[in-house]
Design a protein around this motif. Sequence first.
Motif, PDB file in Angstrom:
ATOM      1  N   ARG A 117     -30.123  25.862  14.688  1.00  0.00           N
ATOM      2  CA  ARG A 117     -29.546  26.816  13.735  1.00  0.00           C
ATOM      3  C   ARG A 117     -30.689  27.594  13.086  1.00  0.00           C
ATOM      4  NH1 ARG A 117     -26.180  24.180   9.430  1.00  0.00           N
ATOM      5  NH2 ARG A 117     -24.762  23.878  11.159  1.00  0.00           N
ATOM      6  N   ILE A 118     -30.523  28.909  13.014  1.00  0.00           N
ATOM      7  CA  ILE A 118     -31.445  29.752  12.252  1.00  0.00           C
ATOM      8  C   ILE A 118     -30.619  30.478  11.210  1.00  0.00           C
ATOM      9  CG2 ILE A 118     -33.015  31.720  12.282  1.00  0.00           C
ATOM     10  CD1 ILE A 118     -33.860  30.941  15.081  1.00  0.00           C
ATOM     11  N   GLU A 119     -30.947  30.239   9.946  1.00  0.00           N
ATOM     12  CA  GLU A 119     -30.299  30.918   8.824  1.00  0.00           C
ATOM     13  C   GLU A 119     -31.395  31.499   7.955  1.00  0.00           C
ATOM     14  OE1 GLU A 119     -27.964  27.711   7.152  1.00  0.00           O
ATOM     15  OE2 GLU A 119     -26.151  28.512   8.082  1.00  0.00           O
ATOM     16  N   GLY A 120     -31.408  32.827   7.855  1.00  0.00           N
ATOM     17  CA  GLY A 120     -32.478  33.472   7.100  1.00  0.00           C
ATOM     18  C   GLY A 120     -33.806  33.164   7.760  1.00  0.00           C
ATOM     19  N   ASP A 121     -34.749  32.618   6.976  1.00  0.00           N
ATOM     20  CA  ASP A 121     -36.060  32.295   7.551  1.00  0.00           C
ATOM     21  C   ASP A 121     -36.198  30.813   7.921  1.00  0.00           C
ATOM     22  OD1 ASP A 121     -36.227  31.181   5.038  1.00  0.00           O
ATOM     23  OD2 ASP A 121     -38.170  32.040   4.540  1.00  0.00           O
ATOM     24  N   LEU A 122     -35.096  30.058   7.870  1.00  0.00           N
ATOM     25  CA  LEU A 122     -35.127  28.621   8.132  1.00  0.00           C
ATOM     26  C   LEU A 122     -34.631  28.297   9.539  1.00  0.00           C
ATOM     27  CD1 LEU A 122     -35.582  25.699   7.105  1.00  0.00           C
ATOM     28  CD2 LEU A 122     -33.193  25.748   6.310  1.00  0.00           C
ATOM     29  N   LEU A 123     -35.492  27.670  10.327  1.00  0.00           N
ATOM     30  CA  LEU A 123     -35.141  27.144  11.641  1.00  0.00           C
ATOM     31  C   LEU A 123     -34.904  25.650  11.489  1.00  0.00           C
ATOM     32  CD1 LEU A 123     -34.975  27.065  14.790  1.00  0.00           C
ATOM     33  CD2 LEU A 123     -37.483  26.839  14.781  1.00  0.00           C
ATOM     34  N   THR A 124     -33.714  25.188  11.876  1.00  0.00           N
ATOM     35  CA  THR A 124     -33.406  23.757  11.861  1.00  0.00           C
ATOM     36  C   THR A 124     -33.018  23.342  13.269  1.00  0.00           C
ATOM     37  OG1 THR A 124     -32.573  23.962   9.591  1.00  0.00           O
ATOM     38  CG2 THR A 124     -32.043  21.931  10.777  1.00  0.00           C
ATOM     39  N   ILE A 125     -33.622  22.261  13.732  1.00  0.00           N
ATOM     40  CA  ILE A 125     -33.301  21.688  15.039  1.00  0.00           C
ATOM     41  C   ILE A 125     -33.015  20.208  14.810  1.00  0.00           C
ATOM     42  CG2 ILE A 125     -34.058  21.294  17.410  1.00  0.00           C
ATOM     43  CD1 ILE A 125     -36.218  23.488  16.908  1.00  0.00           C
ATOM     44  N   TRP A 126     -31.780  19.796  15.079  1.00  0.00           N
ATOM     45  CA  TRP A 126     -31.410  18.397  14.928  1.00  0.00           C
ATOM     46  C   TRP A 126     -31.495  17.692  16.271  1.00  0.00           C
ATOM     47  CZ3 TRP A 126     -28.598  22.235  12.481  1.00  0.00           C
ATOM     48  CH2 TRP A 126     -28.490  22.138  11.092  1.00  0.00           C
ATOM     49  N   PHE A 127     -31.963  16.450  16.268  1.00  0.00           N
ATOM     50  CA  PHE A 127     -31.871  15.612  17.452  1.00  0.00           C
ATOM     51  C   PHE A 127     -30.419  15.165  17.522  1.00  0.00           C
ATOM     52  CE2 PHE A 127     -32.020  11.409  19.492  1.00  0.00           C
ATOM     53  CZ  PHE A 127     -32.546  11.798  20.713  1.00  0.00           C
ATOM     54  N   GLY A 128     -29.717  15.572  18.561  1.00  0.00           N
ATOM     55  CA  GLY A 128     -28.282  15.304  18.636  1.00  0.00           C
ATOM     56  C   GLY A 128     -27.529  16.377  17.883  1.00  0.00           C
ATOM     57  N   GLY A 129     -26.688  15.972  16.952  1.00  0.00           N
ATOM     58  CA  GLY A 129     -25.864  16.916  16.201  1.00  0.00           C
ATOM     59  C   GLY A 129     -26.333  17.113  14.780  1.00  0.00           C
ATOM     60  N   PRO A 130     -25.685  18.038  14.056  1.00  0.00           N
ATOM     61  CA  PRO A 130     -26.121  18.366  12.694  1.00  0.00           C
ATOM     62  C   PRO A 130     -25.945  17.239  11.678  1.00  0.00           C
ATOM     63  CG  PRO A 130     -24.196  19.671  13.314  1.00  0.00           C
ATOM     64  CD  PRO A 130     -24.600  18.887  14.516  1.00  0.00           C
ATOM     65  N   ASP A 131     -25.318  16.152  12.065  1.00  0.00           N
ATOM     66  CA  ASP A 131     -25.196  15.008  11.160  1.00  0.00           C
ATOM     67  C   ASP A 131     -26.346  14.014  11.357  1.00  0.00           C
ATOM     68  OD1 ASP A 131     -24.341  14.359  13.703  1.00  0.00           O
ATOM     69  OD2 ASP A 131     -22.731  13.042  13.035  1.00  0.00           O
ATOM     70  N   PRO A 133     -30.021  12.361  11.077  1.00  0.00           N
ATOM     71  CA  PRO A 133     -31.119  12.379  10.103  1.00  0.00           C
ATOM     72  C   PRO A 133     -32.449  12.819  10.736  1.00  0.00           C
ATOM     73  CG  PRO A 133     -30.683  10.132  10.795  1.00  0.00           C
ATOM     74  CD  PRO A 133     -29.638  11.001  11.453  1.00  0.00           C
ATOM     75  N   ALA A 134     -32.501  12.881  12.070  1.00  0.00           N
ATOM     76  CA  ALA A 134     -33.717  13.318  12.761  1.00  0.00           C
ATOM     77  C   ALA A 134     -33.625  14.821  13.004  1.00  0.00           C
ATOM     78  CB  ALA A 134     -33.867  12.575  14.085  1.00  0.00           C
ATOM     79  N   ARG A 135     -34.569  15.561  12.406  1.00  0.00           N
ATOM     80  CA  ARG A 135     -34.487  17.018  12.500  1.00  0.00           C
ATOM     81  C   ARG A 135     -35.842  17.660  12.248  1.00  0.00           C
ATOM     82  NH1 ARG A 135     -33.086  15.375   7.698  1.00  0.00           N
ATOM     83  NH2 ARG A 135     -33.729  16.452   5.825  1.00  0.00           N
ATOM     84  N   PHE A 136     -35.951  18.904  12.735  1.00  0.00           N
ATOM     85  CA  PHE A 136     -37.086  19.757  12.410  1.00  0.00           C
ATOM     86  C   PHE A 136     -36.574  20.824  11.465  1.00  0.00           C
ATOM     87  CE2 PHE A 136     -39.319  23.760  12.940  1.00  0.00           C
ATOM     88  CZ  PHE A 136     -40.626  23.380  12.731  1.00  0.00           C
ATOM     89  N   GLU A 137     -37.328  21.067  10.399  1.00  0.00           N
ATOM     90  CA  GLU A 137     -37.050  22.194   9.501  1.00  0.00           C
ATOM     91  C   GLU A 137     -38.344  22.963   9.328  1.00  0.00           C
ATOM     92  OE1 GLU A 137     -35.400  20.690   5.847  1.00  0.00           O
ATOM     93  OE2 GLU A 137     -33.388  20.641   6.702  1.00  0.00           O
ATOM     94  N   GLY A 138     -38.298  24.249   9.654  1.00  0.00           N
ATOM     95  CA  GLY A 138     -39.477  25.083   9.519  1.00  0.00           C
ATOM     96  C   GLY A 138     -39.112  26.475   9.057  1.00  0.00           C
TER      97      GLY A 138
END
Length: 166
Positions: A117-131, A133-138
């Motif tokens: 998901r990219i919203e504004g300037d935030l890139l979020t990549i979840w391992f698996g689904g958006p629920d 707890p393992a994720r990248f936020e940049g």
Amino acid sequence: MSTDTTTPDTTTPDTTTPDTTTPDTTTPDATVTDSRTAALRSLDRLVGTWTVSNPDGLTGEVRYAWMEGGNWLVQTIDLRGEEPTRGVEYVGWDADAGTLRSHFFGADGEHLEYTYRIEGDLLTIWFGGPDSPARFEGRFSADGTVNDGAWQWPGGGYASTMTRAG
């Protein structure tokens, strides 16, 4: 003068007038198509070559490019460090989940799934689904040439910076 006294044939459907009583199921729902297109286009800012680094010695390169047709963003990964990672990832629209999903195929035979998901300037990549707890936020820099963030999961994580190389 002759007068036509025949009655119109009502047993044969009139094909000149569109049937507005039956829903058209041959074309995609405009809302779904718009969501899909908007989500895919949000990935445009990733297209290109990026160098990757972090304070722990991780270095390498990732390259994002659209597959012909524009339905899949393809990432090639070549990261070096304590745990080298090489592979290819396909990011596309998952109509059932209503989100961007990816499939990573690693050189060591692994197959991993992520959600983007990219919203504004935030890139979020979840391992698996958006629920997950393992994720990248940049966050992208104002000029879009750097994405600075971290992978996080319960009990760990690491910083990662992508800098546009081309």
